[in-house]
Design a protein around this motif. Structure first.
Motif, PDB file in Angstrom:
ATOM      1  N   ILE A   1       0.888  -1.217   0.214  1.00 60.86           N
ATOM      2  CA  ILE A   1      -0.009  -0.169  -0.016  1.00 60.86           C
ATOM      3  C   ILE A   1       0.852   1.309   0.150  1.00 60.86           C
ATOM      4  N   SER A   2       0.315   2.198  -0.922  1.00 60.17           N
ATOM      5  CA  SER A   2       0.808   3.529  -0.753  1.00 60.17           C
ATOM      6  C   SER A   2      -0.170   4.332  -1.427  1.00 60.17           C
ATOM      7  N   PRO A   3      -0.148   5.823  -0.827  1.00 62.56           N
ATOM      8  CA  PRO A   3      -1.226   6.619  -1.507  1.00 62.56           C
ATOM      9  C   PRO A   3      -1.207   6.743  -2.986  1.00 62.56           C
ATOM     10  N   THR A   4       0.249   6.616  -3.674  1.00 61.14           N
ATOM     11  CA  THR A   4       0.016   6.853  -4.922  1.00 61.14           C
ATOM     12  C   THR A   4      -0.768   5.595  -5.707  1.00 61.14           C
ATOM     13  N   LEU A   5      -0.579   4.480  -5.120  1.00 60.55           N
ATOM     14  CA  LEU A   5      -1.177   3.266  -5.744  1.00 60.55           C
ATOM     15  C   LEU A   5      -3.001   3.353  -5.527  1.00 60.55           C
ATOM     16  N   PHE A   6      -3.251   3.935  -4.589  1.00 62.26           N
ATOM     17  CA  PHE A   6      -4.631   4.167  -4.158  1.00 62.26           C
ATOM     18  C   PHE A   6      -5.377   4.978  -5.114  1.00 62.26           C
ATOM     19  N   GLN A   7      -4.570   6.151  -5.576  1.00 60.18           N
ATOM     20  CA  GLN A   7      -4.841   6.933  -6.423  1.00 60.18           C
ATOM     21  C   GLN A   7      -5.144   6.405  -7.760  1.00 60.18           C
ATOM     22  N   GLU A   8      -4.136   5.398  -8.139  1.00 62.10           N
ATOM     23  CA  GLU A   8      -4.180   5.022  -9.492  1.00 62.10           C
ATOM     24  C   GLU A   8      -5.267   4.138  -9.339  1.00 62.10           C
ATOM     25  N   LEU A   9      -5.668   3.371  -8.476  1.00 65.54           N
ATOM     26  CA  LEU A   9      -6.724   2.378  -8.352  1.00 65.54           C
ATOM     27  C   LEU A   9      -8.011   3.134  -8.384  1.00 65.54           C
ATOM     28  N   SER A  10      -8.246   4.254  -7.829  1.00 64.14           N
ATOM     29  CA  SER A  10      -9.415   5.239  -7.623  1.00 64.14           C
ATOM     30  C   SER A  10      -9.456   5.685  -9.036  1.00 64.14           C
ATOM     31  N   ASP A  11      -8.620   6.193  -9.614  1.00 60.90           N
ATOM     32  CA  ASP A  11      -8.841   6.861 -11.134  1.00 60.90           C
ATOM     33  C   ASP A  11      -9.687   5.639 -12.201  1.00 60.90           C
ATOM     34  N   ASN A  12      -9.240   4.554 -11.903  1.00 65.11           N
ATOM     35  CA  ASN A  12      -9.838   3.403 -12.536  1.00 65.11           C
ATOM     36  C   ASN A  12     -11.223   2.765 -11.780  1.00 65.11           C
ATOM     37  N   GLN A  13     -11.739   3.500 -10.979  1.00 64.36           N
ATOM     38  CA  GLN A  13     -13.059   2.977 -10.524  1.00 64.36           C
ATOM     39  C   GLN A  13     -12.873   1.741  -9.674  1.00 64.36           C
ATOM     40  N   THR A  14     -11.721   1.593  -9.028  1.00 66.77           N
ATOM     41  CA  THR A  14     -11.549   0.427  -8.436  1.00 66.77           C
ATOM     42  C   THR A  14     -11.252   0.613  -6.879  1.00 66.77           C
ATOM     43  N   GLY A  15     -11.984   0.261  -5.798  1.00 68.96           N
ATOM     44  CA  GLY A  15     -11.991   0.669  -4.566  1.00 68.96           C
ATOM     45  C   GLY A  15     -10.640  -0.237  -3.906  1.00 68.96           C
ATOM     46  N   ALA A  16      -9.945   0.410  -2.724  1.00 69.41           N
ATOM     47  CA  ALA A  16      -9.257  -0.496  -2.138  1.00 69.41           C
ATOM     48  C   ALA A  16      -9.003   0.041  -0.548  1.00 69.41           C
ATOM     49  N   CYS A  17      -8.403  -1.208  -0.019  1.00 68.85           N
ATOM     50  CA  CYS A  17      -8.254  -1.127   1.618  1.00 68.85           C
ATOM     51  C   CYS A  17      -7.224  -1.785   2.006  1.00 68.85           C
TER      52      CYS A  17
ATOM     53  N   PHE B   1      -8.454  10.563   9.656  1.00 72.46           N
ATOM     54  CA  PHE B   1      -8.042  11.927   8.957  1.00 72.46           C
ATOM     55  C   PHE B   1      -8.424  11.735   7.414  1.00 72.46           C
ATOM     56  N   ARG B   2      -9.046  12.507   7.079  1.00 69.75           N
ATOM     57  CA  ARG B   2      -9.688  12.443   5.624  1.00 69.75           C
ATOM     58  C   ARG B   2      -8.644  13.482   4.809  1.00 69.75           C
ATOM     59  N   ASP B   3      -8.316  12.617   3.707  1.00 75.88           N
ATOM     60  CA  ASP B   3      -7.600  13.326   2.721  1.00 75.88           C
ATOM     61  C   ASP B   3      -8.326  13.047   1.232  1.00 75.88           C
ATOM     62  N   ASN B   4      -9.315  14.035   0.952  1.00 74.95           N
ATOM     63  CA  ASN B   4     -10.118  13.896  -0.475  1.00 74.95           C
ATOM     64  C   ASN B   4     -10.977  12.679  -0.141  1.00 74.95           C
TER      65      ASN B   4
ATOM     66  N   LYS C   1      -0.837  -0.694  17.522  1.00 71.52           N
ATOM     67  CA  LYS C   1      -1.366   0.226  16.724  1.00 71.52           C
ATOM     68  C   LYS C   1      -1.183  -0.342  15.333  1.00 71.52           C
ATOM     69  N   VAL C   2      -2.583  -0.023  14.739  1.00 70.28           N
ATOM     70  CA  VAL C   2      -2.887  -0.178  13.501  1.00 70.28           C
ATOM     71  C   VAL C   2      -3.133   0.926  12.541  1.00 70.28           C
ATOM     72  N   ASN C   3      -2.312   1.266  11.308  1.00 67.80           N
ATOM     73  CA  ASN C   3      -2.909   1.996  10.450  1.00 67.80           C
ATOM     74  C   ASN C   3      -3.396   1.513   9.369  1.00 67.80           C
ATOM     75  N   LEU C   4      -4.665   2.224   8.972  1.00 63.30           N
ATOM     76  CA  LEU C   4      -5.449   1.637   7.804  1.00 63.30           C
ATOM     77  C   LEU C   4      -5.691   2.809   6.699  1.00 63.30           C
ATOM     78  N   LEU C   5      -5.588   2.465   5.489  1.00 56.33           N
ATOM     79  CA  LEU C   5      -6.029   3.498   4.364  1.00 56.33           C
ATOM     80  C   LEU C   5      -6.841   2.791   3.643  1.00 56.33           C
ATOM     81  N   THR C   6      -8.051   3.503   3.357  1.00 55.40           N
ATOM     82  CA  THR C   6      -9.200   2.976   2.471  1.00 55.40           C
ATOM     83  C   THR C   6      -9.832   4.141   1.836  1.00 55.40           C
ATOM     84  N   SER C   7     -10.345   3.637   0.682  1.00 61.58           N
ATOM     85  CA  SER C   7     -11.135   4.438  -0.280  1.00 61.58           C
ATOM     86  C   SER C   7     -12.525   4.141  -0.320  1.00 61.58           C
ATOM     87  N   ILE C   8     -13.041   2.982   0.547  1.00 64.82           N
ATOM     88  CA  ILE C   8     -14.260   2.486   0.484  1.00 64.82           C
ATOM     89  C   ILE C   8     -15.231   2.469   1.593  1.00 64.82           C
ATOM     90  N   HIS C   9     -14.479   2.811   2.634  1.00 66.20           N
ATOM     91  CA  HIS C   9     -15.076   2.755   4.011  1.00 66.20           C
ATOM     92  C   HIS C   9     -14.995   3.977   4.718  1.00 66.20           C
TER      93      HIS C   9
END
Length: 423
Positions: free
Chosen positions: A161-177, A205-208, A220-228
């Motif tokens: 996982i990286s923010p750059t990867l999530f942006q690529e998936l989001s640009d192609n209508q694919t969610g990620a977590c 923390f919301r970033d777009n 501690k757990v750090n989670l990044l999601t574009s679908i939740h």
């Protein structure tokens, strides 16, 4: 697929024979090589499947096709897998946290619910020129590319996982977590600084369109999601310190869903262990082939269950059905067992030695050439046929066409002569 296996097997054998023609020993088994055909290859695969049902200490004791036949659910997972292997190869990897620590590393995209391996690729090492966005970025995007624009949710661990990867998936209508390593590039500073204690509410923390969640239970757990979203629920967990040995924990739903859907590739690897083929290999490509064959079997079992909902399926019986189907059309006649087989099972010399046609040298009265009944087509009770031709090696009378070929290529070579037989 079987035609490709036959072609490449025979081509490889020809290369080996050409390279070792001057060094082969007299009794080397390579000298007995005969090109395989499709029925033999299907029978070989069948034997491998059946060997997986009964594991013995030794032999003597006993990719786009996947995508065409199955559509995964919305939730899929990307993870790495290890093909157990210890011999020398440039692909050998060491991963101490895996059940098989030494082997060939691969990447897979699997259906989270069934463990169906939908896309797969082997790790071939560093590439010349490097990768602009890094290895993990290219792995995930190449595996997920056939799913772009279909609304799938991809789950992965912090290795990818990286923010750059999530942006690529989001640009192609694919969610990620997935879980996140806070020190990755482009991770916001508030996420790096967040340090909630056990029992505290999660830090959000919301970033777009991306949501970062930091939550602590045991660690501690750090989670990044574009679908939740950041909603939570109370979960009952065991606790020796509590009076009734249970306590309630406020847990983010995104963390729970990640735990539920992340294990697709691990589920596929787990299912492979039930009927894994026992096959020790000194060639890495054989090991990869067997691994892909086992994945294909597991995928076939998933498809069968999906096509027969509610029906109980025994994996051992399913293996035997596949093995039996592969054996259809395989001719067992003429196969010689090692040792001293019974005379009825021995392959006649007329089917293995070198043979040349010729004419008999015997003369009858008046200087005419001697002739006799053809061993193949002559029948004194139906239609008799005589010939002057013989096989020089077998010293048997037979017509040059087609009897000579039938006698030296067929076990049951007899045929009745007819007017058009020798045309």
């Amino acid at each position: 697929m079987f035609d490709l296996l036959v072609t490449e097997t025979n081509r490889y054998a020809a290369q080996v024979l050409a390279n070792k023609i001057d060094t082969l020993k007299l009794h080397s088994r390579v000298n007995n090589w005969k090109n395989v055909d499709t029925s033999e290859m299907r029978a070989f695969i069948s034997i491998l499947f059946v060997m997986g049902l009964s594991k013995k200490p030794s032999y003597e004791s006993y990719w786009s096709r996947w995508q065409r036949h199955f559509q995964p659910d919305r939730e899929v997972s990307v993870d790495e897998s290890m093909i157990a292997y210890k011999s020398q190869t440039g692909l050998l990897q060491y991963m101490p946290n895996k059940p098989h620590k030494w082997g060939i590393k691969s990447w897979g995209l699997a259906d989270s619910r069934t463990g169906y391996m939908w896309n797969w690729q082997v790790y071939t090492g560093r590439q010349e020129g490097g990768r602009p966005h890094g290895l993990t970025y290219e792995v995930v995007t190449s595996l997920c590319q056939p799913l772009y624009g279909k609304g799938h949710h991809v789950y992965m661990d912090n290795f990818f996982i990286s923010p750059t990867l999530f942006q690529e998936l989001s640009d192609n209508q694919t969610g990620a977590c997935g879980t996140l390593r806070a020190y990755r590039l482009d991770v916001p500073q508030p996420v790096k600084d967040a340090r909630p204690k056990a029992g505290d509410d999660p830090h959000l923390f919301r970033d777009n369109e991306f949501l970062y969640i930091t939550w602590t239970e045991k660690r501690k757990v750090n989670l990044l999601t574009s679908i939740h979203n950041g909603s939570c629920f109370f979960k009952r967990v065991r606790s020796k310190a509590s009076p009734n040995c249970f306590r309630e924990v406020r847990k983010p739903k995104a963390v729970q869903l990640y735990s539920q859907h992340m294990g697709g590739v691990d589920l596929a690897d787990k299912q492979l262990q039930y009927n894994m083929v026992l096959h020790r290999c000194c060639r890495w490509w054989k090991k990869v082939f067997l691994y892909l064959m086992e994945l294909s079997f597991n995928n076939a079992l998933v498809i069968f269950k999906a096509a027969n909902p509610g029906k109980r399926v025994n994996s051992e019986k399913f293996t035997l059905v596949i093995a039996t189907k592969f054996l259809e059309g395989y001719d067992r006649l003429g196969v010689v067992k090692p040792g001293h087989p019974a005379a009825s099972l021995e392959r006649p010399a007329r089917l293995t030695a070198r043979h040349f046609p010729g004419k008999t040298q015997e003369n009858k009265n008046k200087g005419k050439m001697s002739c006799n009944d053809c061993v193949v087509c002559s029948n004194r009770t139906a239609r008799r046929h005589q010939t002057t031709f013989i096989c020089k090696s077998c010293n048997v009378y037979m017509c040059p066409v087609p009897c000579f070929e039938r006698y030296h290529s067929l076990v049951n070579y007899r045929i009745t002569c007819n007017p058009g037989l020798h045309d």
